[in-house]
Design a protein around this motif. Structure first.
Motif, PDB file in Angstrom:
ATOM      1  N   ARG A 112       1.037  -1.090  -0.197  1.00  0.00           N
ATOM      2  CA  ARG A 112      -0.161  -0.291   0.522  1.00  0.00           C
ATOM      3  C   ARG A 112       0.690   1.357   0.049  1.00  0.00           C
ATOM      4  NH1 ARG A 112      -3.182   1.276   5.301  1.00  0.00           N
ATOM      5  NH2 ARG A 112      -2.001   1.552   6.341  1.00  0.00           N
ATOM      6  N   ARG A 113      -0.053   2.273  -0.701  1.00  0.00           N
ATOM      7  CA  ARG A 113       1.271   3.320  -0.725  1.00  0.00           C
ATOM      8  C   ARG A 113      -0.043   4.527  -0.522  1.00  0.00           C
ATOM      9  NH1 ARG A 113       4.241   0.464  -0.404  1.00  0.00           N
ATOM     10  NH2 ARG A 113       6.404   0.234  -1.177  1.00  0.00           N
ATOM     11  N   PRO A 114       0.647   5.656   0.004  1.00  0.00           N
ATOM     12  CA  PRO A 114       1.853   6.038   1.197  1.00  0.00           C
ATOM     13  C   PRO A 114       1.861   5.243   2.343  1.00  0.00           C
ATOM     14  CG  PRO A 114       0.815   7.195   1.687  1.00  0.00           C
ATOM     15  CD  PRO A 114      -0.683   7.084   0.192  1.00  0.00           C
ATOM     16  N   VAL A 115       2.981   4.806   2.795  1.00  0.00           N
ATOM     17  CA  VAL A 115       3.265   3.751   4.204  1.00  0.00           C
ATOM     18  C   VAL A 115       2.991   5.318   5.118  1.00  0.00           C
ATOM     19  CG1 VAL A 115       4.444   1.959   3.034  1.00  0.00           C
ATOM     20  CG2 VAL A 115       5.389   4.261   3.122  1.00  0.00           C
ATOM     21  N   GLY A 148      14.737  10.410  -3.103  1.00  0.00           N
ATOM     22  CA  GLY A 148      14.258  10.516  -3.887  1.00  0.00           C
ATOM     23  C   GLY A 148      12.621  10.658  -3.094  1.00  0.00           C
ATOM     24  N   LEU A 149      12.586   9.907  -2.796  1.00  0.00           N
ATOM     25  CA  LEU A 149      11.055   9.458  -1.883  1.00  0.00           C
ATOM     26  C   LEU A 149      10.039  10.225  -1.778  1.00  0.00           C
ATOM     27  CD1 LEU A 149      11.941   6.894   0.807  1.00  0.00           C
ATOM     28  CD2 LEU A 149      11.118   6.594  -1.101  1.00  0.00           C
ATOM     29  N   ARG A 150       8.168  10.435  -2.553  1.00  0.00           N
ATOM     30  CA  ARG A 150       7.877  11.291  -2.867  1.00  0.00           C
ATOM     31  C   ARG A 150       7.084  11.079  -1.515  1.00  0.00           C
ATOM     32  NH1 ARG A 150       8.039   8.145  -7.504  1.00  0.00           N
ATOM     33  NH2 ARG A 150       6.351   7.636  -6.645  1.00  0.00           N
ATOM     34  N   ALA A 151       7.029  11.939  -0.824  1.00  0.00           N
ATOM     35  CA  ALA A 151       6.491  12.227   0.536  1.00  0.00           C
ATOM     36  C   ALA A 151       6.027  13.360   1.246  1.00  0.00           C
ATOM     37  CB  ALA A 151       8.174  11.736   1.394  1.00  0.00           C
ATOM     38  N   ALA A 152       5.239  13.349   2.890  1.00  0.00           N
ATOM     39  CA  ALA A 152       4.315  14.234   3.201  1.00  0.00           C
ATOM     40  C   ALA A 152       3.681  14.043   4.421  1.00  0.00           C
ATOM     41  CB  ALA A 152       2.725  15.078   2.294  1.00  0.00           C
ATOM     42  N   ALA A 153       4.110  15.227   4.681  1.00  0.00           N
ATOM     43  CA  ALA A 153       3.693  15.513   6.267  1.00  0.00           C
ATOM     44  C   ALA A 153       2.666  16.331   6.959  1.00  0.00           C
ATOM     45  CB  ALA A 153       4.481  15.871   7.004  1.00  0.00           C
ATOM     46  N   LEU A 154       1.732  15.331   7.656  1.00  0.00           N
ATOM     47  CA  LEU A 154       0.578  16.115   8.214  1.00  0.00           C
ATOM     48  C   LEU A 154       0.365  15.554  10.154  1.00  0.00           C
ATOM     49  CD1 LEU A 154      -2.780  17.135   7.443  1.00  0.00           C
ATOM     50  CD2 LEU A 154      -3.086  14.833   7.395  1.00  0.00           C
ATOM     51  N   SER A 155       0.094  17.234  10.383  1.00  0.00           N
ATOM     52  CA  SER A 155       0.203  16.933  12.253  1.00  0.00           C
ATOM     53  C   SER A 155      -1.727  16.614  12.461  1.00  0.00           C
ATOM     54  CB  SER A 155      -0.168  18.318  12.115  1.00  0.00           C
ATOM     55  OG  SER A 155      -0.021  18.462  13.872  1.00  0.00           O
ATOM     56  N   ILE A 156      -1.983  15.888  13.055  1.00  0.00           N
ATOM     57  CA  ILE A 156      -3.180  16.252  13.808  1.00  0.00           C
ATOM     58  C   ILE A 156      -3.897  16.915  14.243  1.00  0.00           C
ATOM     59  CG2 ILE A 156      -2.866  15.310  16.180  1.00  0.00           C
ATOM     60  CD1 ILE A 156      -4.612  13.081  16.087  1.00  0.00           C
ATOM     61  N   GLU A 200      -3.570   7.566  -1.111  1.00  0.00           N
ATOM     62  CA  GLU A 200      -3.643   5.805  -2.025  1.00  0.00           C
ATOM     63  C   GLU A 200      -4.625   5.952  -2.947  1.00  0.00           C
ATOM     64  OE1 GLU A 200      -5.349   2.814   1.075  1.00  0.00           O
ATOM     65  OE2 GLU A 200      -4.717   3.723   2.483  1.00  0.00           O
ATOM     66  N   ARG A 201      -4.989   6.749  -3.021  1.00  0.00           N
ATOM     67  CA  ARG A 201      -5.960   6.676  -4.972  1.00  0.00           C
ATOM     68  C   ARG A 201      -4.429   7.298  -5.719  1.00  0.00           C
ATOM     69  NH1 ARG A 201     -10.333   8.056  -2.714  1.00  0.00           N
ATOM     70  NH2 ARG A 201     -10.552  10.087  -3.077  1.00  0.00           N
ATOM     71  N   GLY A 202      -3.416   7.950  -5.465  1.00  0.00           N
ATOM     72  CA  GLY A 202      -1.921   8.547  -6.102  1.00  0.00           C
ATOM     73  C   GLY A 202      -2.417   9.963  -6.291  1.00  0.00           C
ATOM     74  N   PRO A 216       2.356  15.564  -3.012  1.00  0.00           N
ATOM     75  CA  PRO A 216       2.667  15.160  -4.029  1.00  0.00           C
ATOM     76  C   PRO A 216       2.466  13.981  -4.638  1.00  0.00           C
ATOM     77  CG  PRO A 216       4.419  14.239  -3.016  1.00  0.00           C
ATOM     78  CD  PRO A 216       3.356  15.387  -1.787  1.00  0.00           C
ATOM     79  N   GLU A 217       1.991  13.463  -6.351  1.00  0.00           N
ATOM     80  CA  GLU A 217       1.311  12.841  -6.330  1.00  0.00           C
ATOM     81  C   GLU A 217       1.906  11.249  -6.581  1.00  0.00           C
ATOM     82  OE1 GLU A 217       0.429  13.438 -10.666  1.00  0.00           O
ATOM     83  OE2 GLU A 217      -0.981  14.728 -10.285  1.00  0.00           O
ATOM     84  N   ALA A 218       1.270   9.963  -6.510  1.00  0.00           N
ATOM     85  CA  ALA A 218       1.802   8.838  -6.291  1.00  0.00           C
ATOM     86  C   ALA A 218       2.704   8.877  -5.012  1.00  0.00           C
ATOM     87  CB  ALA A 218       2.854   8.569  -7.164  1.00  0.00           C
ATOM     88  N   CYS A 219       1.941   9.905  -4.032  1.00  0.00           N
ATOM     89  CA  CYS A 219       2.773   9.708  -2.217  1.00  0.00           C
ATOM     90  C   CYS A 219       3.581   8.239  -2.080  1.00  0.00           C
ATOM     91  CB  CYS A 219       1.749  10.857  -1.672  1.00  0.00           C
ATOM     92  SG  CYS A 219       2.937  10.382  -0.014  1.00  0.00           S
ATOM     93  N   GLU A 220       4.338   7.982  -2.021  1.00  0.00           N
ATOM     94  CA  GLU A 220       5.240   6.416  -1.216  1.00  0.00           C
ATOM     95  C   GLU A 220       4.912   6.905   0.735  1.00  0.00           C
ATOM     96  OE1 GLU A 220       8.412   5.622  -3.867  1.00  0.00           O
ATOM     97  OE2 GLU A 220       8.542   7.775  -4.508  1.00  0.00           O
TER      98      GLU A 220
END
Length: 276
Positions: A25-28, A55-63, A106-108, A133-137
């Protein structure tokens, strides 16, 4: 942690690498849990930069960024309990919003990431939300109660501080919070692939950490923001005390990674948990 310790960043990156290798599953989703002022946001930013550097597509979210709006919390205060006007505890977040963001990732999709303006105590306008980012990993999901488990019913009986004793004498507020933990928050935290705990040495240091955090916010916030004085901070963190103490007691045994801090927020021990 005013600056994330490289050893801690490396340890979290090891968890991310393991999760990427084990899950299709992506993203982890990597949960970072830590008390107020413990440096979890600083760590999240450093880990995000490290992911990008690899080189990983990544994002951060805070509760913190999926709090209910001020108006929604005011309605909870009217219909359920006055203490729910104060942001922070389970029951004051829009869990559905968090799940919708994760579903979109998850839908990319290049999903919009909510933002909350703490100086105004309200959700920021959607025009201010950045996009993942699209296709977030990798999604780094951080917050003071991320991954927390509900308490036993018998543990809710006695108040833990003056706030609960004076303003929640019948336990209605803390039982509502606990029921939220056992319900919709469990579905949100079930999305975590790894759980990292940044453990304060005890709850007593949290006041000093939160006071420093508020001063930093005052320096960066525009004039007119609703910032708290020391008495306000003391009352504010009393809302968090019960669950923070519970997390420090029960989470180390099941977290994938535990980072124990001293009073200066320096890591004194970095250990893989039993589930790692």
């Amino acid at each position: 942690m005013s600056k994330a310790d490289p050893r801690v960043v490396a340890a979290v990156m090891s968890q991310i690498d393991a999760a990427l290798g084990e899950s299709a599953r992506r993203p982890v989703v990597i949960g970072l849990c830590g008390a107020q002022g413990s440096g979890k946001t600083t760590l999240a930013r450093a880990v995000l930069a490290s992911c990008t550097g690899k080189g990983l597509r990544a994002a951060a979210l805070s509760i913190d960024d999926i709090y209910l709006t001020r108006a929604e919390r005011a309605e909870l205060a009217r219909s359920v309990h006055p203490l729910l006007a104060t942001r922070g505890v389970p029951g004051t977040h829009d869990v559905g919003l968090g799940l919708r963001v994760m579903d979109a990732l998850e839908r990319g999709e290049a999903a919009r990431l909510p933002r909350f303006d703490k100086a105004r105590d309200d959700r920021a306008a959607m025009s201010e939300w950045p996009s993942a980012p699209e296709a977030c990993e990798v999604l780094i999901f951080e917050g003071w109660c991320v991954g927390a488990a509900p308490q036993r019913e018998e543990d809710l009986a006695a108040p833990v501080n003056g706030l609960e004793e004076r303003e929640d004498a019948d336990g209605r507020w803390r039982r509502y919070v606990n029921a939220a933990m056992a319900g919709r928050y469990a579905s949100l935290f079930a999305r975590l692939d790894r759980l990292v705990l940044i453990a304060a040495p005890d709850f007593a240091v949290v006041y000093a950490w939160r006071l420093e955090q508020e001063r930093d916010l005052a320096r960066s916030a525009p004039s007119g923001g609703a910032l708290m004085d020391e008495a306000g901070i003391s009352r504010f963190i009393s809302h968090y005390e019960r669950l923070t103490r519970h997390i420090l007691q029960e989470m180390p045994a099941r977290a994938d990674l535990v980072i124990l801090l001293d009073e200066q927020r320096r890591p004194v021990c970095i250990e893989s948990g039993q589930s790692a």
